[in-house]
Design a protein around this motif. Sequence first.
Motif, short mmCIF file in Angstrom:
data_model
loop_
_atom_site.label_atom_id
_atom_site.label_comp_id
_atom_site.label_asym_id
_atom_site.label_seq_id
_atom_site.Cartn_x
_atom_site.Cartn_y
_atom_site.Cartn_z
N MET A 1 -21.39 -59.11 -119.94
CA MET A 1 -22.63 -58.54 -120.02
C MET A 1 -24.16 -58.54 -119.66
N LEU A 2 -24.17 -59.59 -118.85
CA LEU A 2 -25.52 -60.15 -118.32
C LEU A 2 -26.23 -59.57 -117.27
N LEU A 3 -26.68 -59.41 -116.40
CA LEU A 3 -26.76 -58.47 -114.97
C LEU A 3 -28.36 -59.18 -114.57
N ARG A 4 -27.68 -60.27 -113.88
CA ARG A 4 -29.34 -61.11 -112.91
C ARG A 4 -30.21 -60.32 -112.16
N PHE A 5 -31.27 -60.82 -112.31
CA PHE A 5 -32.10 -60.42 -111.76
C PHE A 5 -32.29 -60.20 -109.83
N GLU A 6 -31.35 -61.43 -110.00
CA GLU A 6 -30.72 -61.93 -108.38
C GLU A 6 -30.31 -60.98 -108.31
N ASN A 7 -29.74 -60.54 -108.19
CA ASN A 7 -28.26 -59.67 -108.03
C ASN A 7 -28.48 -58.01 -107.46
N LEU A 8 -29.85 -57.57 -108.08
CA LEU A 8 -30.39 -56.74 -108.03
C LEU A 8 -30.68 -56.70 -106.13
N LYS A 9 -30.84 -55.64 -105.55
CA LYS A 9 -31.64 -55.12 -104.07
C LYS A 9 -32.62 -54.32 -103.81
N LYS A 10 -33.68 -54.45 -103.32
CA LYS A 10 -34.44 -53.84 -103.36
C LYS A 10 -34.49 -52.73 -101.84
N VAL A 11 -34.66 -51.53 -102.78
CA VAL A 11 -35.16 -50.82 -101.76
C VAL A 11 -36.09 -49.61 -101.35
N GLY A 12 -36.56 -50.07 -100.83
CA GLY A 12 -37.97 -49.41 -100.80
C GLY A 12 -38.67 -50.12 -101.62
N GLU A 13 -39.56 -49.03 -103.08
CA GLU A 13 -39.70 -50.00 -104.10
C GLU A 13 -38.89 -49.88 -105.49
N VAL A 14 -37.42 -49.30 -105.34
CA VAL A 14 -36.92 -49.71 -106.37
C VAL A 14 -35.79 -50.77 -106.06
N TYR A 15 -35.43 -50.87 -107.50
CA TYR A 15 -34.58 -52.15 -107.55
C TYR A 15 -32.96 -51.62 -107.65
N ILE A 16 -32.06 -51.84 -107.24
CA ILE A 16 -31.26 -51.64 -107.57
C ILE A 16 -29.81 -52.43 -107.89
N ASN A 17 -28.77 -51.45 -108.53
CA ASN A 17 -27.26 -52.89 -108.43
C ASN A 17 -26.68 -51.96 -107.61
N PRO A 18 -26.35 -52.73 -106.21
CA PRO A 18 -25.74 -52.44 -105.76
C PRO A 18 -24.06 -51.61 -105.87
N LYS A 19 -23.79 -52.49 -107.18
CA LYS A 19 -22.19 -52.32 -107.37
C LYS A 19 -22.26 -50.68 -108.43
N ASN A 20 -22.88 -50.26 -108.55
CA ASN A 20 -23.13 -48.93 -108.63
C ASN A 20 -23.36 -47.64 -107.82
N PHE A 21 -23.17 -48.51 -106.51
CA PHE A 21 -23.15 -46.96 -105.69
C PHE A 21 -21.56 -47.06 -104.38
N LYS A 22 -21.56 -46.08 -104.68
CA LYS A 22 -19.75 -45.35 -103.37
C LYS A 22 -20.40 -45.80 -101.92
N THR A 23 -21.91 -45.23 -101.84
CA THR A 23 -22.70 -44.79 -100.41
C THR A 23 -23.95 -45.63 -100.66
N MET A 24 -24.42 -46.56 -100.46
CA MET A 24 -25.43 -47.62 -99.87
C MET A 24 -27.10 -46.28 -99.80
N PRO A 25 -27.62 -46.16 -100.75
CA PRO A 25 -28.70 -44.53 -99.70
C PRO A 25 -29.14 -45.68 -98.77
N LEU A 26 -29.89 -45.28 -97.54
CA LEU A 26 -30.60 -45.99 -96.80
C LEU A 26 -32.24 -46.49 -97.13
N PHE A 27 -33.16 -45.51 -98.06
CA PHE A 27 -34.11 -45.99 -98.43
C PHE A 27 -34.85 -44.72 -99.68
#
Length: 91
Positions: A1-27
């Motif tokens: 139940m813990l989401l570590r900040f270092e597991n997030l990915k910065k895309v542009g100015e937004v931090y996202i959780n890569p596990k949430n995406f079927k396809t990664m947005p480019l920007f």
Amino acid sequence: MLLRFENLKKVGEVYINPKNFKTMPLFLKTWRDLLSLDEEIYGVYAKTIYNPGERFLVKNKADGEKALKLLKLYLEFLGAVLPTRKVCVEC
């Protein structure tokens, strides 16, 4: 139940959780870009930074300790049996 900040990915100015995406947005430039993502293309949870099973964002060790305490309380709450009250129909 813990989401570590270092597991997030910065895309542009937004931090996202890569596990949430079927396809990664480019920007993603801003949060508006994140909110405008099409869930059919990117996934149901594309507009969130967490997964349903990861409810506490942890940035450092102190956050991790607090999150573990919250998790323990949350699980205790879920397992607690709520007392039933008798309702007086004649009152």
